[in-house]
Design a protein around this motif. Structure first.
Motif, PDB file in Angstrom:
ATOM      1  N   GLY A  67       0.741  -1.283   0.014  1.00 26.34           N
ATOM      2  CA  GLY A  67       0.234   0.148  -0.081  1.00 26.34           C
ATOM      3  C   GLY A  67       0.702   1.377  -0.117  1.00 26.34           C
ATOM      4  N   GLU A  68       2.001   1.143   0.345  1.00 28.16           N
ATOM      5  CA  GLU A  68       2.995   2.356   0.212  1.00 28.16           C
ATOM      6  C   GLU A  68       3.690   2.323  -1.037  1.00 28.16           C
ATOM      7  OE1 GLU A  68       3.032   4.415   2.921  1.00 28.16           O
ATOM      8  OE2 GLU A  68       1.148   3.267   3.136  1.00 28.16           O
ATOM      9  N   GLY A  69       3.385   1.438  -1.989  1.00 26.80           N
ATOM     10  CA  GLY A  69       4.135   1.528  -3.269  1.00 26.80           C
ATOM     11  C   GLY A  69       5.257   0.692  -3.352  1.00 26.80           C
ATOM     12  N   TYR A  70       5.438  -0.380  -2.490  1.00 24.46           N
ATOM     13  CA  TYR A  70       6.723  -1.279  -2.351  1.00 24.46           C
ATOM     14  C   TYR A  70       6.059  -2.425  -3.437  1.00 24.46           C
ATOM     15  CZ  TYR A  70       9.279   0.444   1.498  1.00 24.46           C
ATOM     16  OH  TYR A  70      10.054   1.149   2.475  1.00 24.46           O
ATOM     17  N   GLN A  71       7.061  -3.100  -4.128  1.00 27.01           N
ATOM     18  CA  GLN A  71       7.099  -4.187  -4.927  1.00 27.01           C
ATOM     19  C   GLN A  71       7.452  -5.206  -3.834  1.00 27.01           C
ATOM     20  OE1 GLN A  71       8.812  -4.365  -8.670  1.00 27.01           O
ATOM     21  NE2 GLN A  71       7.517  -2.620  -9.377  1.00 27.01           N
ATOM     22  N   THR A  72       6.670  -6.287  -3.915  1.00 26.34           N
ATOM     23  CA  THR A  72       6.970  -7.558  -3.003  1.00 26.34           C
ATOM     24  C   THR A  72       7.154  -8.865  -3.513  1.00 26.34           C
ATOM     25  OG1 THR A  72       4.524  -7.768  -2.954  1.00 26.34           O
ATOM     26  CG2 THR A  72       5.391  -6.459  -1.262  1.00 26.34           C
ATOM     27  N   ALA A  73       8.051  -9.639  -3.140  1.00 25.07           N
ATOM     28  CA  ALA A  73       8.099 -10.965  -3.885  1.00 25.07           C
ATOM     29  C   ALA A  73       8.668 -11.976  -2.742  1.00 25.07           C
ATOM     30  CB  ALA A  73       9.063 -11.020  -4.855  1.00 25.07           C
ATOM     31  N   PHE A  74       8.431 -13.225  -2.759  1.00 31.05           N
ATOM     32  CA  PHE A  74       8.905 -14.319  -1.802  1.00 31.05           C
ATOM     33  C   PHE A  74       9.593 -15.230  -2.596  1.00 31.05           C
ATOM     34  CE2 PHE A  74       8.843 -17.915   0.868  1.00 31.05           C
ATOM     35  CZ  PHE A  74       9.224 -17.272   2.271  1.00 31.05           C
ATOM     36  N   PHE A  75      10.814 -15.542  -1.979  1.00 34.63           N
ATOM     37  CA  PHE A  75      11.629 -16.444  -2.625  1.00 34.63           C
ATOM     38  C   PHE A  75      11.911 -17.677  -1.691  1.00 34.63           C
ATOM     39  CE2 PHE A  75      12.760 -12.301  -4.349  1.00 34.63           C
ATOM     40  CZ  PHE A  75      13.242 -12.723  -5.691  1.00 34.63           C
ATOM     41  N   HIS A  76      11.697 -19.019  -2.479  1.00 31.97           N
ATOM     42  CA  HIS A  76      11.995 -20.103  -1.756  1.00 31.97           C
ATOM     43  C   HIS A  76      12.189 -21.241  -2.850  1.00 31.97           C
ATOM     44  CE1 HIS A  76      11.836 -23.282   0.963  1.00 31.97           C
ATOM     45  NE2 HIS A  76      10.587 -23.885   0.684  1.00 31.97           N
ATOM     46  N   GLY A  77      13.377 -21.913  -2.739  1.00 28.90           N
ATOM     47  CA  GLY A  77      14.057 -22.893  -3.863  1.00 28.90           C
ATOM     48  C   GLY A  77      13.117 -24.332  -3.787  1.00 28.90           C
ATOM     49  N   ALA A  78      12.285 -24.603  -3.223  1.00 27.08           N
ATOM     50  CA  ALA A  78      11.734 -25.774  -3.350  1.00 27.08           C
ATOM     51  C   ALA A  78      10.545 -25.425  -4.409  1.00 27.08           C
ATOM     52  CB  ALA A  78      10.879 -26.014  -2.151  1.00 27.08           C
ATOM     53  N   PRO A  79      10.007 -27.006  -4.717  1.00 24.15           N
ATOM     54  CA  PRO A  79       8.881 -26.673  -5.783  1.00 24.15           C
ATOM     55  C   PRO A  79       7.672 -25.758  -5.312  1.00 24.15           C
ATOM     56  CG  PRO A  79       9.497 -28.910  -5.490  1.00 24.15           C
ATOM     57  CD  PRO A  79      10.228 -27.996  -4.323  1.00 24.15           C
ATOM     58  N   ASN A  80       7.235 -25.058  -6.163  1.00 30.57           N
ATOM     59  CA  ASN A  80       6.418 -23.757  -5.847  1.00 30.57           C
ATOM     60  C   ASN A  80       5.202 -24.013  -4.977  1.00 30.57           C
ATOM     61  OD1 ASN A  80       8.319 -22.757  -7.911  1.00 30.57           O
ATOM     62  ND2 ASN A  80       6.884 -21.266  -8.543  1.00 30.57           N
ATOM     63  N   SER A  81       4.752 -25.463  -4.963  1.00 30.72           N
ATOM     64  CA  SER A  81       3.553 -25.409  -4.094  1.00 30.72           C
ATOM     65  C   SER A  81       4.024 -26.169  -2.814  1.00 30.72           C
ATOM     66  CB  SER A  81       2.438 -26.335  -4.791  1.00 30.72           C
ATOM     67  OG  SER A  81       3.122 -27.616  -5.021  1.00 30.72           O
ATOM     68  N   SER A  82       5.272 -26.151  -2.620  1.00 26.49           N
ATOM     69  CA  SER A  82       5.945 -26.920  -1.507  1.00 26.49           C
ATOM     70  C   SER A  82       5.455 -26.227  -0.093  1.00 26.49           C
ATOM     71  CB  SER A  82       7.311 -27.193  -1.430  1.00 26.49           C
ATOM     72  OG  SER A  82       7.835 -27.868  -0.421  1.00 26.49           O
ATOM     73  N   MET A  83       4.958 -27.159   0.911  1.00 23.67           N
ATOM     74  CA  MET A  83       4.934 -26.619   2.058  1.00 23.67           C
ATOM     75  C   MET A  83       3.640 -25.653   2.420  1.00 23.67           C
ATOM     76  SD  MET A  83       7.154 -28.219   4.070  1.00 23.67           S
ATOM     77  CE  MET A  83       7.283 -27.529   5.505  1.00 23.67           C
ATOM     78  N   GLY A  84       2.963 -25.348   1.433  1.00 19.94           N
ATOM     79  CA  GLY A  84       1.959 -24.360   1.538  1.00 19.94           C
ATOM     80  C   GLY A  84       2.649 -22.869   1.515  1.00 19.94           C
ATOM     81  N   PHE A  85       3.901 -22.681   1.325  1.00 19.92           N
ATOM     82  CA  PHE A  85       4.524 -21.166   1.459  1.00 19.92           C
ATOM     83  C   PHE A  85       3.515 -20.371   0.293  1.00 19.92           C
ATOM     84  CE2 PHE A  85       8.866 -22.773   3.294  1.00 19.92           C
ATOM     85  CZ  PHE A  85       8.044 -23.117   4.499  1.00 19.92           C
ATOM     86  N   GLN A  86       3.967 -20.913  -0.955  1.00 18.38           N
ATOM     87  CA  GLN A  86       3.184 -20.024  -1.985  1.00 18.38           C
ATOM     88  C   GLN A  86       1.823 -19.589  -1.674  1.00 18.38           C
ATOM     89  OE1 GLN A  86       3.052 -21.886  -5.818  1.00 18.38           O
ATOM     90  NE2 GLN A  86       2.653 -19.643  -6.874  1.00 18.38           N
ATOM     91  N   ALA A  87       0.941 -20.444  -1.163  1.00 19.33           N
ATOM     92  CA  ALA A  87      -0.250 -20.095  -0.792  1.00 19.33           C
ATOM     93  C   ALA A  87      -0.489 -18.906   0.437  1.00 19.33           C
ATOM     94  CB  ALA A  87      -1.079 -21.181  -0.344  1.00 19.33           C
ATOM     95  N   PHE A  88       0.439 -18.892   1.325  1.00 17.84           N
ATOM     96  CA  PHE A  88       0.657 -18.050   2.412  1.00 17.84           C
ATOM     97  C   PHE A  88       1.147 -16.827   1.994  1.00 17.84           C
ATOM     98  CE2 PHE A  88       2.416 -15.690   5.971  1.00 17.84           C
ATOM     99  CZ  PHE A  88       1.416 -15.657   6.726  1.00 17.84           C
ATOM    100  N   ALA A  89       2.019 -16.927   1.036  1.00 20.96           N
ATOM    101  CA  ALA A  89       2.581 -15.656   0.508  1.00 20.96           C
ATOM    102  C   ALA A  89       1.662 -14.855  -0.114  1.00 20.96           C
ATOM    103  CB  ALA A  89       3.971 -16.076  -0.340  1.00 20.96           C
TER     104      ALA A  89
END
Length: 674
Positions: A377-399
């Motif tokens: 909301g303050e104009g930041y671009q956001t990204a989350f990095f994790h080297g596992a398969p993209n659906s692993s551990m539910g991280f992508q969903a939470f991100a």
């Protein structure tokens, strides 16, 4: 109808009938969307139809295989004597009844979900177990939504009339020689079908075909949509109920009247004029680095006392030790959970782990805030990095649910031709940390504009504690198997910072280090109720504007979000269960939960609470092995009643506030908060 394709007629009957169920599940999903269009249409144009379809298939597969497993076994048992008309009539009834029930539940939820904002879960049965008016309510809604009744009847009719039975006529041949030949073909075909069906069904139930895929839960739906409300599109109600059976629901413990809670504890952070003045100049970038299994015991910087008590003490983090010399940290730093899936909610959204991992509960579909959401909301671009398969551990969903606009994982790494793709996979979990960190440094420069907020989760320092072949002779480790992976990851971070320091964004970035949880621990001091949560947390500012050094007091993962927002001078109200560590009026404290025990740390003391009564009180500073339970010391209790009462009351207020906000979908700022 019959399938005349002997000896594969049983196998084909299973495949065709399951295909019919898939289609009918999709029909109920279309009905769900149409019935709830006013809610689901918001942001519809931003959704990917392919992602919706793929996500729907994933959750439908799990539900369909769970509920039809008995029928599949009965159909594919390689026993020729079962091939009788009565047997297959029984199978048909089982198939129709079970799937009619599931489809009816889906249709009923098209109405009920309007009141809950989500798919129904197993908590429904506990919530309404004592209600005697459900029949009247159900009948009224049935009349109001008569068209769903007709649709349901049509779906049941489709199950009955479209059902395919296998052809058993060939097994009735009169010639003994022919029968033996046909039986052999029959046994081979049905055995093959059963052998294939067993692993496929298990994989479908789990939601993935790889060993690094955690069984999917309702929170995984967030990775296919853009808001928690839209998660209902890809979910189905049978899956939501199955996945939440046995999960203890959050419940208001009613320790005290709600009006008393705010005076004791509030997760609402409303910045004052002083708070809106940034502690650093300009719009700083933020990178939160979550290190897999980095126990505080592994660090030399934090453990002067251990060095004195144990002459064999060795630091396995020489680079991070040197970085901590130029960082801001605290004397005591703690995780709020014991698993990797607890770390993202705690570190990025200030939501601690109580009772069940947040992202495995129905509350994971609540509206959610977080660092990414606030800074977006303050104009930041956001990204989350994790080297596992993209659906692993539910991280992508939470991100995605917590506000990250980009998720960059193994898929993106493998797409970058400058790197070695799957050749850099560690064989168990993810891309090796060294390679993925180098990729991350490059990707930040190429994919993001300043200011940005980045999350990163490492992976290599995880069981089975492997490191690349080229480092086998370099890192000898120590008494614990994890020690050499810690050495490897520490060096991977050294190389990352060497690369990052050459990037144009480096000097303008605040780096926050934490671990997801503790891991193997060598010393008794690390095995206590406090020690098992002791992890590193530090803030590094390359520009040198923030104060450095190890300060007295306590910091926990859930403090990261409010503290970083304070550094940046964030001026809007936000919810966070943690504290701003820079607030001089805030008493240092931490809270965590393990094995049905809440732990509240304040000052030099830690209080253990089983939800009904305190079970332990220790001075963990003077008694690092926690051998003396002060609650059993009558003299101490007599002299310090206010200490025990204050800590217990504050802990109860935190727990009760958490439960209320989880069960009322109150994890974001609402108008009545202001």
């Amino acid at each position: 109808m019959k399938i005349k394709a002997f000896p594969f007629s049983n196998v084909l009957a299973v495949l065709i009938n399951l295909g019919i169920v898939y289609v009918l599940y999709m029909v109920t999903r279309v009905a769900f969307v149409l019935e709830n269009w006013n809610t689901l249409s918001v942001g519809w144009d931003q959704l990917s139809m392919w992602e919706l379809f793929a996500g729907s298939l994933r959750f439908d597969s799990s539900a369909i295989l769970y509920t039809n497993w008995l029928w599949i076994i009965l159909m594919l048992l390689p026993i020729h004597t079962k091939e009788r008309p009565w047997w297959h009539q029984m199978c048909k009834w089982i198939f129709v009844v079970i799937n009619s029930l599931c489809l009816s539940i889906n249709l009923a939820d098209t109405v009920y979900s309007q009141f809950t904002g989500r798919r129904t879960t197993a908590t429904f049965f506990a919530e309404f177990s004592n209600e005697d008016n459900l029949g009247g309510i159900f009948f009224t809604e049935l009349i109001n939504h008569w068209y769903l009744l007709f649709l349901g009847l049509a779906l049941v009719a489709a199950l009955w009339f479209l059902y395919f039975k296998p052809d058993i006529e060939p097994l009735k041949q009169s010639s003994n020689q022919a029968i033996k030949h046909l039986r052999l073909k029959y046994y081979l075909a049905t055995s093959f079908g059963l052998i294939v069906a067993i692993p496929f069904s298990i994989f479908a139930m789990r939601g993935g075909f790889t060993r690094d895929t955690r069984p999917i839960t309702i929170s995984n739906a967030n990775q296919y949509v853009h808001s928690p409300q839209q998660a209902s599109i890809v979910l189905n109600t049978p899956f939501s109920i199955i996945r939440t059976i046995g999960k203890r629901p959050f419940k208001d413990p009613q320790y005290m009247p709600e009006e008393q809670l705010a005076s004791l504890y509030s997760p609402l952070h409303i910045p004052s004029d002083a708070d809106t003045v940034p502690m650093v100049s300009g719009q700083k970038n933020v990178m939160v680095i979550i290190l897999e299994s980095f126990t505080r015991e592994y660090f030399g910087y934090y453990n002067q006392a251990l060095k004195k008590a144990h002459p064999d003490f060795v630091s396995y983090t020489p680079f991070l030790d040197s970085l901590l010399e130029h960082s801001l940290t605290f004397e005591h730093t703690y995780a709020n959970g014991r698993k990797s899936i607890d770390a993202m909610p705690s570190s990025l959204s200030s939501v601690p782990f109580f009772i069940e991992p947040f992202i495995l509960t129905p509350s994971s579909l609540n509206d959610l805030s977080g660092l990414a959401d606030c800074l977006d909301g303050e104009g930041y671009q956001t990204a989350f990095f994790h080297g596992a398969p993209n659906s692993s551990m539910g991280f992508q969903a939470f991100a995605r649910s917590s506000g990250f606009k980009q998720y960059i994982g193994m898929s993106e790494y493998c797409d970058d031709q400058r790197f070695n793709g799957r050749n850099d996979f560690d064989g168990h979990w993810a891309i090796w940390d060294e390679e993925f960190l180098q990729f991350t440094a490059t990707a930040i420069t190429e994919r993001l504009q300043e200011p940005f907020m980045v999350g990163f989760f490492s992976a290599t320092s995880h069981h089975p504690f492997d490191i690349p072949e080229r480092y086998q002779a370099v890192y000898q480790g120590g008494p614990l198997p994890t020690h050499r992976t810690i050495q490897y990851c520490d060096n991977a971070l050294r190389k990352f910072f060497a690369t990052a320091s050459q990037q144009p964004w480096f000097k303008n970035t605040i780096f926050v280090f934490t671990a997801d949880h503790t891991s193997q621990q060598q010393y008794d001091e690390s095995q206590t109720s406090v020690g098992v949560f002791s992890i590193p947390i530090a803030i590094y500012d390359p520009s040198g504007e923030l104060p450095v050094g190890r300060h007295p007091g306590v910091m926990q993962q859930i403090d990261i979000m409010p503290s970083v927002l304070r550094i940046l001078g964030y001026g809007k109200p936000f919810p966070a269960f943690g504290k701003n560590v820079f607030d001089p009026n805030e008493k240092p404290w931490a809270v965590n939960y393990s094995n049905d025990i809440y732990q509240y740390i304040e000052g030099d003391y830690t209080l253990l609470f089983d939800g009904e009564k305190p079970t332990g009180l220790y001075n963990y500073v003077l008694d690092p092995l926690q051998k003396t339970n002060l609650l059993k010391n009558s003299q101490f209790r007599t002299q310090n009643p206010e200490l025990i009462n204050r800590m217990l009351t504050r802990l109860k207020a935190i727990v009760q506030t958490y439960m209320i906000r989880m069960t009322t979908n109150h994890l974001v700022i609402r108008d009545d908060d202001l």
